[in-house]
Design a protein around this motif. Structure first.
Motif, PDB file in Angstrom:
ATOM      1  N   ILE A 147      45.348  42.967   7.584  1.00 46.75           N
ATOM      2  CA  ILE A 147      44.863  42.491   6.322  1.00 46.75           C
ATOM      3  C   ILE A 147      44.203  43.693   5.148  1.00 46.75           C
ATOM      4  CG2 ILE A 147      42.712  41.188   5.336  1.00 46.75           C
ATOM      5  CD1 ILE A 147      42.698  39.650   7.856  1.00 46.75           C
ATOM      6  N   LEU A 148      43.821  44.533   5.641  1.00 47.76           N
ATOM      7  CA  LEU A 148      43.670  45.958   4.968  1.00 47.76           C
ATOM      8  C   LEU A 148      44.841  46.642   4.164  1.00 47.76           C
ATOM      9  CD1 LEU A 148      41.001  48.038   7.515  1.00 47.76           C
ATOM     10  CD2 LEU A 148      40.639  46.875   5.151  1.00 47.76           C
ATOM     11  N   ARG A 198      45.001  44.154  -4.264  1.00 41.43           N
ATOM     12  CA  ARG A 198      44.001  44.824  -5.097  1.00 41.43           C
ATOM     13  C   ARG A 198      43.462  43.700  -5.772  1.00 41.43           C
ATOM     14  NH1 ARG A 198      42.544  49.598  -2.972  1.00 41.43           N
ATOM     15  NH2 ARG A 198      44.143  51.163  -3.132  1.00 41.43           N
ATOM     16  N   ARG A 199      43.046  42.394  -4.862  1.00 42.89           N
ATOM     17  CA  ARG A 199      42.436  41.264  -5.467  1.00 42.89           C
ATOM     18  C   ARG A 199      41.241  41.243  -5.113  1.00 42.89           C
ATOM     19  NH1 ARG A 199      47.313  37.070  -4.359  1.00 42.89           N
ATOM     20  NH2 ARG A 199      46.500  37.888  -1.979  1.00 42.89           N
ATOM     21  N   HIS A 200      40.756  42.081  -4.351  1.00 40.89           N
ATOM     22  CA  HIS A 200      39.175  42.101  -3.783  1.00 40.89           C
ATOM     23  C   HIS A 200      38.186  42.088  -5.118  1.00 40.89           C
ATOM     24  CE1 HIS A 200      35.474  42.488  -1.825  1.00 40.89           C
ATOM     25  NE2 HIS A 200      35.060  43.517  -2.430  1.00 40.89           N
ATOM     26  N   GLN A 201      37.378  41.179  -5.070  1.00 40.79           N
ATOM     27  CA  GLN A 201      35.908  41.109  -5.867  1.00 40.79           C
ATOM     28  C   GLN A 201      34.602  41.252  -5.037  1.00 40.79           C
ATOM     29  OE1 GLN A 201      35.666  37.329  -8.244  1.00 40.79           O
ATOM     30  NE2 GLN A 201      33.988  38.086  -9.073  1.00 40.79           N
ATOM     31  N   ALA A 202      33.989  42.070  -5.234  1.00 40.26           N
ATOM     32  CA  ALA A 202      32.718  42.253  -4.485  1.00 40.26           C
ATOM     33  C   ALA A 202      31.359  41.679  -5.380  1.00 40.26           C
ATOM     34  CB  ALA A 202      32.586  43.720  -4.231  1.00 40.26           C
ATOM     35  N   PRO A 239      27.724  42.188  -6.464  1.00 41.44           N
ATOM     36  CA  PRO A 239      27.125  43.166  -7.005  1.00 41.44           C
ATOM     37  C   PRO A 239      26.215  43.936  -6.145  1.00 41.44           C
ATOM     38  CG  PRO A 239      26.915  41.296  -8.668  1.00 41.44           C
ATOM     39  CD  PRO A 239      27.669  41.043  -7.319  1.00 41.44           C
ATOM     40  N   GLY A 240      26.138  45.253  -6.036  1.00 41.29           N
ATOM     41  CA  GLY A 240      25.281  45.887  -5.079  1.00 41.29           C
ATOM     42  C   GLY A 240      25.856  45.866  -3.540  1.00 41.29           C
ATOM     43  N   THR A 241      27.014  45.099  -3.072  1.00 41.42           N
ATOM     44  CA  THR A 241      27.139  44.949  -1.871  1.00 41.42           C
ATOM     45  C   THR A 241      28.328  45.930  -1.551  1.00 41.42           C
ATOM     46  OG1 THR A 241      29.137  43.624  -2.359  1.00 41.42           O
ATOM     47  CG2 THR A 241      26.919  42.551  -1.747  1.00 41.42           C
ATOM     48  N   ASP A 242      28.614  46.988  -2.505  1.00 36.01           N
ATOM     49  CA  ASP A 242      29.651  48.135  -2.188  1.00 36.01           C
ATOM     50  C   ASP A 242      28.960  49.342  -2.055  1.00 36.01           C
ATOM     51  OD1 ASP A 242      32.961  47.085  -4.024  1.00 36.01           O
ATOM     52  OD2 ASP A 242      32.343  47.510  -1.754  1.00 36.01           O
ATOM     53  N   ASP A 243      27.914  49.460  -1.742  1.00 33.71           N
ATOM     54  CA  ASP A 243      26.882  50.691  -1.802  1.00 33.71           C
ATOM     55  C   ASP A 243      27.266  51.388  -0.417  1.00 33.71           C
ATOM     56  OD1 ASP A 243      23.864  49.607  -2.886  1.00 33.71           O
ATOM     57  OD2 ASP A 243      25.614  50.008  -3.813  1.00 33.71           O
ATOM     58  N   ASP A 244      27.257  52.687  -0.387  1.00 36.48           N
ATOM     59  CA  ASP A 244      27.774  53.264   0.803  1.00 36.48           C
ATOM     60  C   ASP A 244      26.688  52.977   2.219  1.00 36.48           C
ATOM     61  OD1 ASP A 244      29.529  54.902  -0.256  1.00 36.48           O
ATOM     62  OD2 ASP A 244      28.066  56.657  -0.827  1.00 36.48           O
ATOM     63  N   LEU A 271      33.415  37.162  -1.131  1.00 37.41           N
ATOM     64  CA  LEU A 271      32.845  37.891  -2.099  1.00 37.41           C
ATOM     65  C   LEU A 271      32.250  38.983  -1.278  1.00 37.41           C
ATOM     66  CD1 LEU A 271      31.320  35.243  -4.639  1.00 37.41           C
ATOM     67  CD2 LEU A 271      33.387  36.686  -4.795  1.00 37.41           C
ATOM     68  N   LEU A 272      32.003  39.243   0.001  1.00 38.91           N
ATOM     69  CA  LEU A 272      31.748  40.444   0.265  1.00 38.91           C
ATOM     70  C   LEU A 272      32.439  41.705   0.509  1.00 38.91           C
ATOM     71  CD1 LEU A 272      29.666  39.129   3.708  1.00 38.91           C
ATOM     72  CD2 LEU A 272      28.649  39.771   1.547  1.00 38.91           C
ATOM     73  N   ALA A 273      32.075  42.702   0.366  1.00 39.48           N
ATOM     74  CA  ALA A 273      33.041  43.792   0.457  1.00 39.48           C
ATOM     75  C   ALA A 273      33.618  43.650   1.980  1.00 39.48           C
ATOM     76  CB  ALA A 273      32.170  45.226   0.350  1.00 39.48           C
ATOM     77  N   PRO A 274      34.961  44.149   2.086  1.00 41.92           N
ATOM     78  CA  PRO A 274      35.694  43.901   3.386  1.00 41.92           C
ATOM     79  C   PRO A 274      35.062  44.582   4.577  1.00 41.92           C
ATOM     80  CG  PRO A 274      37.426  44.731   1.394  1.00 41.92           C
ATOM     81  CD  PRO A 274      35.761  44.784   0.796  1.00 41.92           C
ATOM     82  N   HIS A 275      34.355  45.572   4.536  1.00 48.94           N
ATOM     83  CA  HIS A 275      33.570  46.137   5.458  1.00 48.94           C
ATOM     84  C   HIS A 275      32.409  45.586   5.830  1.00 48.94           C
ATOM     85  CE1 HIS A 275      32.199  48.392   1.840  1.00 48.94           C
ATOM     86  NE2 HIS A 275      31.101  48.671   2.759  1.00 48.94           N
ATOM     87  N   TYR A 276      31.690  44.993   5.126  1.00 46.03           N
ATOM     88  CA  TYR A 276      30.733  44.071   5.513  1.00 46.03           C
ATOM     89  C   TYR A 276      31.190  42.888   5.957  1.00 46.03           C
ATOM     90  CZ  TYR A 276      27.876  47.200   2.434  1.00 46.03           C
ATOM     91  OH  TYR A 276      26.990  48.073   1.916  1.00 46.03           O
TER      92      TYR A 276
END
Length: 200
Positions: free
Chosen positions: A89-90, A97-101, A103-108, A142-147
């Motif tokens: 999937i990654l 490149r269709r990911h939409q996160a 707001p604020g969930t892509d923080d380190d 809508l979550l970042a993939p790693h979350y």
């Protein structure tokens, strides 16, 4: 390791050995045992039924052809397949490149901010069984993939931090952080949905 887990591992190992000897029924049995959980993980992870089906097919074909070689001494087959599916999937996401996160969930993972304890949120499996299921799926997408990885594997498949760390190739502290932040973002999204639904 529980007796059930040990028995499952033994059964999988036996089926794999027979499959590698050319037994078609052994491959079919492995597919029946693991296709459902693997498809559910892939569907929630990527949000596309077609992509999820392709990922499951590629994972099992890779197992059959030994492109993806499983070592029973390193863990359970199901966890290995989750890792294979996640990597596929990654690769798909990198290509499209269709990911939409949110707001604020892509923080380190090491950024400051409030975190929820692992037991503070409702299991997603309950939410997915009721009328809010589609909204939960949209919020997950809508979550970042790693979350998303951490939330799905912990909540839906009830894996331990150590098992998720192995699948995602990160340390346990990172899993804990990703799960906490993913849950917080998911809760925020669902709280907005509940407010809208109540007002309707």
């Amino acid at each position: 390791m529980t007796t059930t887990t040990t028995n499952n591992n033994s059964a999988d190992t036996d089926l794999l050995r027979r499959m590698r000897s050319g037994a078609a029924d052994a491959f079919a049995a492995l597919y029946r045992r693991h296709q459902g959980p693997l498809y559910r993980f892939a569907l929630l992870r990527c949000g596309s039924a077609d992509t999820a089906a392709d990922v499951v097919q590629e994972a099992f074909m890779g197992l059959l052809t030994e492109r993806f070689r499983f070592d029973p001494l390193r863990g359970q087959l199901q966890h290995f397949l989750f890792g294979v599916a996640r990597n596929l999937i990654l690769k798909h996401e990198t290509a499209h490149r269709r990911h939409q996160a949110l707001p604020g969930t892509d923080d380190d993972d090491d950024s400051d901010g409030p975190e929820l304890a692992a037991d503070d949120a409702c299991p997603l499996v309950r939410l997915l069984d009721n009328e809010a299921a589609e909204e939960v799926r949209r919020a997950l997408a809508l979550l970042a993939p790693h979350y998303r990885d951490a939330v799905i594997l912990y909540e839906m498949h009830e894996l331990s931090y150590a098992e998720i760390a192995d699948i995602c190739q990160v340390d346990i502290g990172t899993v804990r952080s990703r799960l906490s932040r993913g849950r917080a973002a998911l809760a925020k999204r669902l709280a907005g949905w509940r407010t809208t639904a109540s007002a309707a």
